[in-house]
Design an enzyme around this catalytic site. Structure first.
Site, PDB file in Angstrom:
ATOM      1  N   HIS A  15      33.944  67.837 -16.789  1.00 13.28           N
ATOM      2  CA  HIS A  15      35.386  68.092 -16.922  1.00 13.28           C
ATOM      3  C   HIS A  15      36.210  66.853 -16.598  1.00 13.28           C
ATOM      4  O   HIS A  15      37.362  66.756 -17.016  1.00 13.28           O
ATOM      5  CB  HIS A  15      35.815  69.215 -15.970  1.00 13.28           C
ATOM      6  CG  HIS A  15      35.809  70.587 -16.581  1.00 13.28           C
ATOM      7  ND1 HIS A  15      36.309  70.856 -17.831  1.00 13.28           N
ATOM      8  CD2 HIS A  15      35.387  71.786 -16.085  1.00 13.28           C
ATOM      9  CE1 HIS A  15      36.196  72.158 -18.082  1.00 13.28           C
ATOM     10  NE2 HIS A  15      35.628  72.740 -17.040  1.00 13.28           N
ATOM     11  N   GLU A  67      31.208  70.826 -14.008  1.00 11.12           N
ATOM     12  CA  GLU A  67      32.440  70.380 -13.330  1.00 11.12           C
ATOM     13  C   GLU A  67      32.580  68.863 -13.426  1.00 11.12           C
ATOM     14  O   GLU A  67      33.678  68.343 -13.598  1.00 11.12           O
ATOM     15  CB  GLU A  67      32.460  70.823 -11.861  1.00 11.12           C
ATOM     16  CG  GLU A  67      32.248  72.324 -11.629  1.00 11.12           C
ATOM     17  CD  GLU A  67      33.104  73.225 -12.491  1.00 11.12           C
ATOM     18  OE1 GLU A  67      34.206  72.827 -12.890  1.00 11.12           O
ATOM     19  OE2 GLU A  67      32.646  74.364 -12.782  1.00 11.12           O
ATOM     20  N   GLU A  92      37.201  74.115 -22.024  1.00 12.18           N
ATOM     21  CA  GLU A  92      36.061  74.915 -21.566  1.00 12.18           C
ATOM     22  C   GLU A  92      34.947  74.998 -22.615  1.00 12.18           C
ATOM     23  O   GLU A  92      33.774  74.814 -22.291  1.00 12.18           O
ATOM     24  CB  GLU A  92      36.512  76.307 -21.125  1.00 12.18           C
ATOM     25  CG  GLU A  92      37.415  76.301 -19.882  1.00 12.18           C
ATOM     26  CD  GLU A  92      36.801  75.599 -18.677  1.00 12.18           C
ATOM     27  OE1 GLU A  92      35.589  75.326 -18.680  1.00 12.18           O
ATOM     28  OE2 GLU A  92      37.552  75.300 -17.720  1.00 12.18           O
ATOM     29  N   MET A 146      35.198  74.662  -9.348  1.00 13.33           N
ATOM     30  CA  MET A 146      36.471  74.187  -9.896  1.00 13.33           C
ATOM     31  C   MET A 146      36.513  72.671  -9.902  1.00 13.33           C
ATOM     32  O   MET A 146      36.198  72.023  -8.906  1.00 13.33           O
ATOM     33  CB  MET A 146      37.615  74.780  -9.057  1.00 13.33           C
ATOM     34  CG  MET A 146      38.990  74.329  -9.486  1.00 13.33           C
ATOM     35  SD  MET A 146      39.394  74.888 -11.181  1.00 13.33           S
ATOM     36  CE  MET A 146      40.428  73.527 -11.706  1.00 13.33           C
ATOM     37  N   GLU A 147      36.954  72.140 -11.039  1.00 11.24           N
ATOM     38  CA  GLU A 147      36.834  70.711 -11.328  1.00 11.24           C
ATOM     39  C   GLU A 147      37.979  69.846 -10.795  1.00 11.24           C
ATOM     40  O   GLU A 147      38.238  68.773 -11.356  1.00 11.24           O
ATOM     41  CB  GLU A 147      36.727  70.533 -12.839  1.00 11.24           C
ATOM     42  CG  GLU A 147      38.019  70.830 -13.640  1.00 11.24           C
ATOM     43  CD  GLU A 147      38.103  72.221 -14.244  1.00 11.24           C
ATOM     44  OE1 GLU A 147      37.429  73.142 -13.724  1.00 11.24           O
ATOM     45  OE2 GLU A 147      38.842  72.401 -15.217  1.00 11.24           O
ATOM     46  N   ASN A 148      38.683  70.240  -9.740  1.00 12.32           N
ATOM     47  CA  ASN A 148      39.794  69.450  -9.210  1.00 12.32           C
ATOM     48  C   ASN A 148      39.454  67.961  -9.184  1.00 12.32           C
ATOM     49  O   ASN A 148      38.366  67.579  -8.792  1.00 12.32           O
ATOM     50  CB  ASN A 148      40.114  69.882  -7.771  1.00 12.32           C
ATOM     51  CG  ASN A 148      40.075  71.381  -7.624  1.00 12.32           C
ATOM     52  OD1 ASN A 148      40.841  72.069  -8.253  1.00 12.32           O
ATOM     53  ND2 ASN A 148      39.143  71.877  -6.819  1.00 12.32           N
TER      54      ASN A 148
END
Ligand code: B3K
Ligand code: ZN
Length: 868
Positions: free
Chosen positions: A302, A299, A321, A264-266
């Site tokens: 992103h 990621e 995406e 997940m690209e937080n």
């Protein structure tokens, strides 16, 4: 969980938010089962209206609400959130809630992964942390203060920069983080735990030093090096190819064991499934290394395509995406073999993505209607989404494409955008009319291109007639013609390419197919040519052209486009499978077509061919993509034909397989593309040699291997071919690796995909294995996911026992982890190509699931569509 019928959301209903949130200050007091969250937001009305403020919130215990510092009880709690009817024009809202991370088995929101706390907020997990406007078009500046026990959780991480820290007398400590970039809540992250940290740094193009930190479980530091190398390579690649630089002073990656998907690209704090971080020669395969590089890249990319410019609403998911998958594919292709990357991606499109189009979850890359957003992180949105970006790249060329990307990012930086915005930027930067191309965003299903040709010897003219047709899908009856880039070349009978001439001048290889039917005329064609169609897989379509075996053999040997060389072999295999099944459903194995043997022989003997490409050319399509060749087919018959071909090739070319094996041994293990290619080819050969009964060789490789790629290839060869030594290898492997979940997943997967009647019982036994747990998504996917998704013959057993096994797992996961359950149900809902008996058996199982008292929204959406 839900009692009322889940609601459908429509893309057309989009409304801008009634309120904006400019800043959010979070204070999180971490405790296993009673974490307290204080959320202080500055909120402002969007325009003139008297609509209430409706905050999203789920599974929260509300402790306090205050407006401008004064406690209030002027609110209503609903099933899905908190409604405040009368609020000032601008105000500060304070909300205090309590949550239980330890009880969170859905792995959405704040949860415990082993001993660490971590979060997953995309798509709608933030509403499980506090009441908030949990939608991607509300962008706020976050600051986060985390407090936790200092001994258990020495590292307290969140997005942005660390701006303060301190200790209390009671053994707890705190860290304050500040993220300067406004972001939607789905990009929020928090991690607390005790880790080993790999540190490095990267100096950006403009000379800024960025601290890089990878957090792994204690004892795993030596397995983080490849992830770090991949991160630095990603940062350099994005600067070189796309002129995009990183924007914070720190980039952190945390590897966790419990995670619903890949990573997940937080912002500034990626959370990763440990599977996509940890690697060393003893524990990871070559493909694991490549996957890590790809996912780390994805990621990281992103940060611009997703974070700096995000999505206006979740229907636009492919905006970030599809584009980011395209970017990670280009990254992998620039670093490794472009052709092999292309082939692997096309295998995914032709297998599982085409199956998705043909099933009840068919949807356009920009869906129109959604019940549970988590159900739309699909192959269609990701992989077909990337194909759509790739077609734009093909139509525009690299330079105009990069101009379009730069324009899009500059125009929408710091904003939430739409797919229309993206195409508008591409169109403006290139001057191309993309109005018909845009239909790819709204139309679902797999287009079929049917190509016929005519050669006029007298006038030396060659005419191609191209028809396009997209069959109706379950979500959409009417289909329109699309703008399809069809890349082609023409070859003489000697395998020489011809210069393409049309209307008196030389033309490029890409035809703009726009209409339901269109003709393309080529001049100065001296003799009837062989067309190389769909070069590089220039569009995600099915292609029909009546190639002869000779033409396919010619393309496999001579085509300058390596993808077509591979594809020609695939078409030859497909042809023989279809021909065999058409001869009535004879259970016996087919006679092995001569043409196929000769093509395989030529590939094996061709010293000029790249080894990695060779390995791909010599690998048969899997059963899933063969299934896509038929409207209806008996899976057992198809599997027998598939096995028969494999066995036939193994026997017919035995000495050549031995030669290929011996020629490609790698003396010492190195992670290097040339060596990976050798291992790939050697291990394809080993697979055939195992089928041909060369047990000694397989044993030797298993016992002498110094790396996981070779170990697994040997064990897989033995198990698939049913060699006697297979069981001993499995036992030995278990002994060696029982302490390492990630490695043991290979062992679970291999047994779940083993041929033979006993597999189902074995899977049931393995569910009792001490390292197996339904609460760990990686284990579930390795055992149950692999059995249902990658062992079609045993899963579709005629007695229905395969279905029953999956259903019993789904009944449990429906409560504990609906997202994982929903992924797992896929093979059960894609039954359109199966025979009537099996379809009926599946339907009865789906009805049983449908009747579950608390069916999750996730499963409800898929099962109700499948039964409709
Ligand atoms: N954006 C995340 C996926 C989130 C999935 C939510 N169910 C990872 C990725 O695509 O990069
Ligand atoms: Zn992504």
């Amino acid at each position: 969980m839900t009692q009322t019928k889940p609601q459908v959301q429509y893309r057309d209903d989009y409304q801008p938010p009634h309120y904006w949130i400019d800043t959010l200050d979070l204070d999180v007091q971490l405790h296993d089962s009673a974490t307290e969250v204080v959320a202080i937001s500055r909120i402002r009305r969007n325009g003139e209206h008297s609509e209430p403020l409706e905050l999203d919130g789920e599974q929260l215990e509300l402790l306090q609400v205050a407006i401008n510092g004064v406690d209030t009880s002027q609110y209503q709690q609903t099933g899905s959130g908190l409604v405040l009817s009368q609020v000032p024009q601008e105000f500060v809202l304070t909300i205090r809630t309590r949550i239980s991370p330890a009880a969170n088995t859905a792995l959405e929101g704040l949860y415990k992964s082993g001993n660490a706390f971590c979060t997953q907020c995309e798509a709608q997990g933030f509403r499980r942390i506090t009441y908030y406007l949990d939608r991607p078009d509300v962008l706020a500046r976050f600051s986060t203060r985390i407090t936790a026990d200092a001994g258990l959780y020495p590292y307290l991480l969140s997005n942005g920069n660390r701006v303060g820290q301190g200790r209390f007398d009671d053994g707890r400590h705190w860290v304050q983080w500040q993220d300067p970039f406004p972001k939607p809540a789905y990009l929020f992250a928090l991690v607390a735990g005790d880790f080993d940290v790999l540190r490095d740094s990267f100096t950006t193009h403009s000379g800024r030093a960025v601290a890089l930190e990878i957090y792994v479980d204690k004892g795993n530091l030596h397995r983080a090096g490849h992830a770090m190398d991949s991160l630095k390579a990603s940062m350099a690649w994005d600067e070189q190819r796309c002129h995009l630089e990183y924007d914070l002073d720190i980039y952190m990656i945390v590897a966790v064991d419990f995670f619903n998907m890949g990573a997940m690209e937080n912002k500034g704090l990626n959370v990763f499934n440990a599977k996509f971080v940890l690697a060393d020669a003893h524990t990871a395969t070559d493909n694991d290394y490549l996957d890590i590089e790809r996912v780390i890249g994805h990621e990281y990319f992103h940060n611009w395509t997703g974070n700096r410019v995000t999505c206006r609403d979740w229907f636009q998911l492919s905006l970030k995406e599809g584009l980011t998958v395209f970017r990670d594919q280009e990254f992998s292709s620039d670093l490794g073999s472009r052709t092999v990357n292309r082939i692997r991606n096309v295998r995914i499109i032709r297998g599982p993505q085409f199956a998705e189009d043909a099933g009840p979850m068919a949807h356009p890359i920009r869906p129109d209607a959604v019940i549970e957003m988590n159900n739309f992180y699909t192959l269609t949105v990701y992989e077909k989404g990337s194909e759509v970006i790739r077609m734009l790249h093909t139509l525009l060329g690299e330079q105009a494409f990069q101009r379009g990307l730069a324009l899009y990012l500059q125009r929408h930086d710091g904003e939430a955008a739409t797919c229309d915005d993206f195409v508008a930027a591409m169109s403006e930067a290139s001057g191309r009319d993309l109005s018909r191309f845009k239909r790819w965003y709204g139309q679902s299903g797999t287009p079929v291109l049917t190509v016929t040709d005519d050669y006029d010897a007298a006038r030396e003219r060659y005419t191609l007639t191209v028809r396009q047709h997209t069959p109706a899908t379950l979500d959409q009856q009417e289909k329109l013609p699309l703008h399809i880039p069809l890349s082609l070349a023409l070859y003489t009978a000697q395998g020489e390419p011809l210069t393409l001439m049309a209307e008196g001048r030389s033309v490029g290889p890409v035809l703009d197919v726009m209409e339901a039917e269109q003709q393309f005329v080529f001049e100065q064609v001296p003799s009837r040519p062989t067309p190389a169609l769909l070069q590089g897989f220039s569009a995600p379509v099915k292609l029909n052209y009546g190639y002869t075996d000779e033409q396919l053999a010619l393309l496999a040997r001579c085509c300058l486009d390596e993808f077509v060389r591979w594809d020609a072999v695939q078409m030859l295999i497909n042809k023989s499978v279809v021909a065999h099944l058409a001869q009535a459903q004879r259970p016996e194995a087919p006679a092995l077509p001569r043409a196929l043997v000769e093509v395989f022989r030529a590939i094996l003997e061709d010293a000029s061919l790249d080894r990695a490409l060779k390995a791909e050319m010599l690998t048969l399509p899997d059963l899933g993509s063969l299934l896509e060749l038929f409207e209806r087919v008996d899976i057992d018959v198809l599997a027998r034909v598939h096995e028969g071909l494999q066995q036939g090739l193994a026997d017919a070319l035995h000495p050549l397989w031995q030669q290929a094996y011996a020629d490609n041994l790698t003396p010492a293990y190195r992670i290097e593309h040339q060596d990976m290619a050798r291992r790939a080819l050697k291990n394809v050969a080993l697979g055939y040699l195992a089928l041909a009964g060369d047990e000694a060789l397989v044993q030797q490789q298993y016992h002498q291997a110094d790396n996981m790629t070779d170990t697994l290839a040997a064990m897989k060869g033995a198990v698939r071919a049913g060699l006697e030594g297979g069981q001993a290898m499995l036992a030995d492997f278990e002994n060696r690796w029982r302490h390492d979940g990630l490695v043991l997943d290979n062992w679970f997967r291999l047994q779940a995909t083993a041929p033979g009647e006993g597999t189902l019982e074995r899977v049931k036994d393995l569910m009792q294995h001490p390292t197996f747990s339904l609460s760990n998504p990686n284990r579930v996917r390795a055992l149950i996911g692999a059995f249902a998704g990658a062992n079609p013959v045993q899963f579709h057993r005629r007695d229905g026992a395969g279905y029953d096994l999956l259903v019993s797992v789904l009944e449990q996961l429906n409560h504990s982890n609906p997202q994982v359950a929903s992924r797992l149900v896929t093979p059960l809902i894609q039954f359109a190509r199966l025979d009537d008996t099996r379809q009926a058996m599946i339907r009865s199982r789906l009805q049983r699931l449908m009747a579950l008292p608390e069916l999750s929204r996730d499963l409800f959406e898929k099962i109700s569509k499948a039964l409709a």
